[in-house]
Design a protein around this motif. Structure first.
Motif, short mmCIF file in Angstrom:
data_model
loop_
_atom_site.label_atom_id
_atom_site.label_comp_id
_atom_site.label_asym_id
_atom_site.label_seq_id
_atom_site.Cartn_x
_atom_site.Cartn_y
_atom_site.Cartn_z
N GLN A 15 1.03 -1.36 0.05
CA GLN A 15 -0.08 -0.22 -0.07
C GLN A 15 0.90 1.01 -0.23
N VAL A 16 0.29 2.40 -0.66
CA VAL A 16 1.07 3.69 -0.41
C VAL A 16 0.40 4.54 0.61
N ARG A 17 -0.54 4.52 0.88
CA ARG A 17 -1.30 5.21 2.08
C ARG A 17 -1.03 4.52 3.30
N GLU A 19 0.04 4.35 7.76
CA GLU A 19 0.11 5.08 8.83
C GLU A 19 1.26 4.52 9.89
N THR A 54 3.86 19.37 8.46
CA THR A 54 3.37 18.82 7.12
C THR A 54 4.34 19.14 6.14
N GLY A 57 2.79 14.67 1.22
CA GLY A 57 2.56 13.24 1.39
C GLY A 57 3.07 12.83 2.74
N ALA A 71 0.97 10.08 9.36
CA ALA A 71 0.47 9.94 8.26
C ALA A 71 1.42 9.71 6.97
N VAL A 72 1.21 9.07 6.15
CA VAL A 72 2.35 8.78 5.03
C VAL A 72 1.51 8.44 3.69
N ASP A 73 1.78 9.29 2.45
CA ASP A 73 1.04 9.00 1.48
C ASP A 73 2.15 9.00 0.42
N ASP A 75 2.38 8.10 -2.62
CA ASP A 75 2.10 8.59 -4.11
C ASP A 75 2.17 10.34 -4.03
N ALA A 76 2.20 10.83 -2.90
CA ALA A 76 2.19 12.24 -3.06
C ALA A 76 3.55 13.06 -2.66
N LEU A 113 -4.45 2.01 6.10
CA LEU A 113 -5.46 2.89 6.68
C LEU A 113 -6.55 1.99 7.55
#
Length: 683
Positions: A15-17, A19, A54, A57, A71-73, A75-76, A113
């Motif tokens: 996954q890319v999103r 915690e 912040t 991502g 929190a980590v995304d 893709d962003a 998530l």
């Protein structure tokens, strides 16, 4: 299934999103640093911290806290970013601890998530370091992975950021500390401890023993009895705290976990687990913020009133069926150890009481005349028999319950935990992930001869294995000649090697063999014919030197890469798989340089994925004197025949070990190795 990482180990991210959850016993500062392909931080704008929480991502906490959720995304994050490092630091200038060695070891979990854990890492072994890179998410060939790092810095954030190539490291570290001081009043206190279960009940779901810090209940040094040629090998752990061996089987789902405080908790602001000023430090691990999920409901029919609860496979706590079965097996082991200890204590008491009563009755010579003496002797012996019978009745009751549990647990074990004659091997497929443990044999005590408890060790191996090809001193070993013992030892080594290959994903476990004189060609034929070896068994002085030189160089390269923070900069074509070196007929055919290299691999190899399996008779190596004593003590001694050599100080005697071998005439070993070889070819 959750990947429980050790320092330097990596795991793919599906996954890319994500915690990232952090638990510590004291407020810590959590920051995230972005790095390029070489890990270099380009500027302060590449660091997310309480003052600037912040970034694209990323989002980190705005204050120091005992618990964090980042929190980590992926893709962003910017395209130039190839690494995301999670950094923990102790606040400075506020009178707190000065090094992670004085607080509970932080625990980090990467979750999706939905809260499902993907990978976890416990940062042990820290001392004066006040800042540490806990883990990093890194991009490799278009995919993201997580690596457990655990690299600490005694110089704090400033030293850490400087080492990552940030020119403004000292100024940024000062800004972060100032932001922390401003928000420290809002810091979340360490969560209060939950009560732990001291005893495991067989009628209810069993609690796991405690956080594992040694990796395996057998990953420990020998007892003094192991100093002799064939002394008992100690299995008392020096780091664990929860089992009869002093080692604990699981790092997840433990009953002594600490729950997290919520805003509605009526707890005081100060943590109940925090030590008083000047008092002793509480080293209990805070772990996750909830207790382990309850075990699945029993599927067996309920027992009749007054009957013991009917056993169910997987009734221990844990976050997966594999972990529940693992904890249940070691719960059974603890119960057998406890019941045996109680029985022996009762028998010793009965013996001592009878002896005392006889001494008192016969202390007067006049009582020996006539029938008084004989009557006193009969009365004392009758009382002794009643006490022993009562103790045996209690032991038999416990053994019956454990036997019934073993009958339902054994068929439910996965391949990594199962015997070679288990039907699970007929449905074997090469796994996608490494299991948490491996079965190396069975254990039993004389009082429970039919009952066998699987001997499970954690993976990856933290100690090498020594298959003793000498005369073991057991009844089986005494009637086996030296030639047969060497043959049986090599067959046992092949069975252990096949199991290690079978439980690892394709391409993630490489086996090398040293057979200087070629004396084990017959026993090695299953490995050779199937094609699972990295190369044919090395023979002669030149072959031995080449393989040992290759593995020694590998250990050196990985150590330098890890210490230098450039683990991705290994040479092209470098085999990143776990390595196993099987050494036959040691010390024949090994010169002084080869012996030194073997000792080096035994000491330094496991930490960087190089493991040793020695097939040797210690008496044959006596010519080297005490030089090899540390080698034998550093390896887990196994025997090719049943032998009571695994010393357990908790019950005051040695457990009998039986190797895990394929049934005579069975083709299961060849079938499994054929699948491993096919998967290796297609990898």
């Amino acid at each position: 299934m959750t990947a429980e990482l050790v320092r330097g180990q990596n795991h793919p991210l599906s996954q890319v999103r994500l915690e990232i959850r952090i638990s510590a016993g004291k407020p810590v500062v959590a920051t995230a640093v972005l790095g390029d392909e070489s890990g270099r931080i380009h500027g302060v704008e590449w660091v997310a911290h309480p003052g600037v929480p912040t970034l694209p991502g990323l989002e980190v906490s705005r204050q120091a806290a005992a618990d964090h959720r980042l929190a980590v995304d992926l893709d962003a994050v910017p395209a130039a970013v190839h690494r995301v490092g999670v950094v923990l630091a102790l606040p400075t200038g506020v009178g707190g601890p000065v090094g992670f060695g004085s607080v509970a070891a932080p625990f980090v979990a990467v979750t999706g998530l939905d809260g499902a854990e993907i990978a976890t890492f416990t940062l042990t072994g820290l001392d004066a370091e006040s800042a540490v890179i806990a883990l990093e998410l890194y991009r490799r060939q278009g995919a993201w992975k997580v690596r457990a790092v655990g690299q600490g810095y005694a110089g704090g954030l400033a030293e850490l950021l400087t080492d990552q190539g940030l020119p403004q490291a000292h100024r940024l570290a000062t800004e972060i500390n100032e932001a922390v001081v401003r928000g420290l009043a809002r810091s979340v206190p360490a969560p209060p401890p939950r009560p732990s279960d001291a005893d495991r009940s067989r009628q209810t779901a069993a609690s796991a023993l405690g956080p594992d810090q040694s990796g395996s209940p057998y990953n420990s040094q020998n007892t003094p009895g192991a100093q002799g040629t064939h002394g008992a090998q100690g299995i008392s752990g020096s780091q664990g705290t929860g089992g009869p061996y002093g080692a604990t089987p699981s790092t997840q789902g433990t009953a002594n976990q600490t729950g997290g405080a919520t805003p509605s908790d009526p707890e005081p602001a100060q943590s109940a687990s925090a030590p008083a000023v000047g008092g002793p430090i509480d080293y209990s691990h805070p772990r996750r913020q909830t207790t382990a999920p309850p075990p699945p409901p029993p599927t067996a029919p309920p027992a009749q009133p007054g009957e013991p609860a009917r056993p169910v496979a997987g009734d221990a706590t844990g976050w997966s069926m594999e972990e529940r079965l693992y904890n249940q097996v070691w719960g059974m082991f603890e119960d057998l150890a406890r019941s045996t200890a109680a029985y022996r204590s009762a028998v010793d008491f009965a013996d001592a009481r009878m002896e005392k009563e006889l001494d008192q009755a016969l202390s007067d010579p006049r009582s020996r005349i006539g029938g008084q003496g004989e009557a006193a002797r009969e009365a004392a012996q009758a009382k002794h028999s009643r006490l022993v019978d009562q103790a045996r009745e209690a032991l038999d009751r416990d053994l019956g319950q454990l036997g019934a549990e073993a009958d339902v647990v054994e068929p439910a074990l996965p391949a990594a935990y199962a015997r070679w004659d288990s039907p699970v091997w007929h449905a074997y497929r090469v796994p996608m992930e490494m299991p948490m443990a491996l079965r190396l044999g069975d254990l039993h005590v004389p009082e429970s001869e039919p009952l066998r408890i699987p001997m499970l060790v954690r993976l990856p191996l933290e100690r090498g294995l020594w298959i003793d090809s000498g005369r073991t001193g057991s009844s089986d070993g005494l009637f086996t000649d030296a030639h047969d013992m060497r043959r049986l030892a090599m067959e046992s080594a092949v069975a252990h090697t096949a199991r290690l290959l079978a439980v690892h994903p394709a391409g993630e476990f490489t086996v090398h063999v040293l057979d200087p004189a070629g004396s084990a060609a017959g026993e090695l034929s299953p490995l050779v014919r199937s094609g699972v070896l990295a190369a044919p068994p090395a023979a002669g002085a030149a072959g031995v030197a080449a393989v040992l030189g290759q593995l020694t160089e590998r250990v050196d390269l990985v150590q330098m890469a890890v210490r230098g923070g450039v683990a991705d900069s290994l040479p092209p074509g470098f085999d990143t798989a776990q390595q196993l070196l099987v050494v036959n007929d040691f010390p024949h055919g090994f010169d002084d340089r080869a012996v030194t290299q073997l000792r080096y691999l035994a000491d330094e190899g496991p930490a960087v994925g190089v493991h040793l399996m020695m097939v040797a008779d210690r008496e044959d190596a006596a010519g080297y004197g005490p030089l090899l004593d540390p080698l034998w003590r550093g390896l887990l001694r196994l025997t090719p025949v049943a032998d009571d050599h695994l010393a357990d100080p908790w019950v005051g005697h040695a457990w009998t070990y039986e190797p895990a071998l394929a049934p005579p005439g069975s083709q299961v070993l060849h079938q499994v190795l054929a699948q491993v070889a096919a998967a290796r070819t297609n990898y």
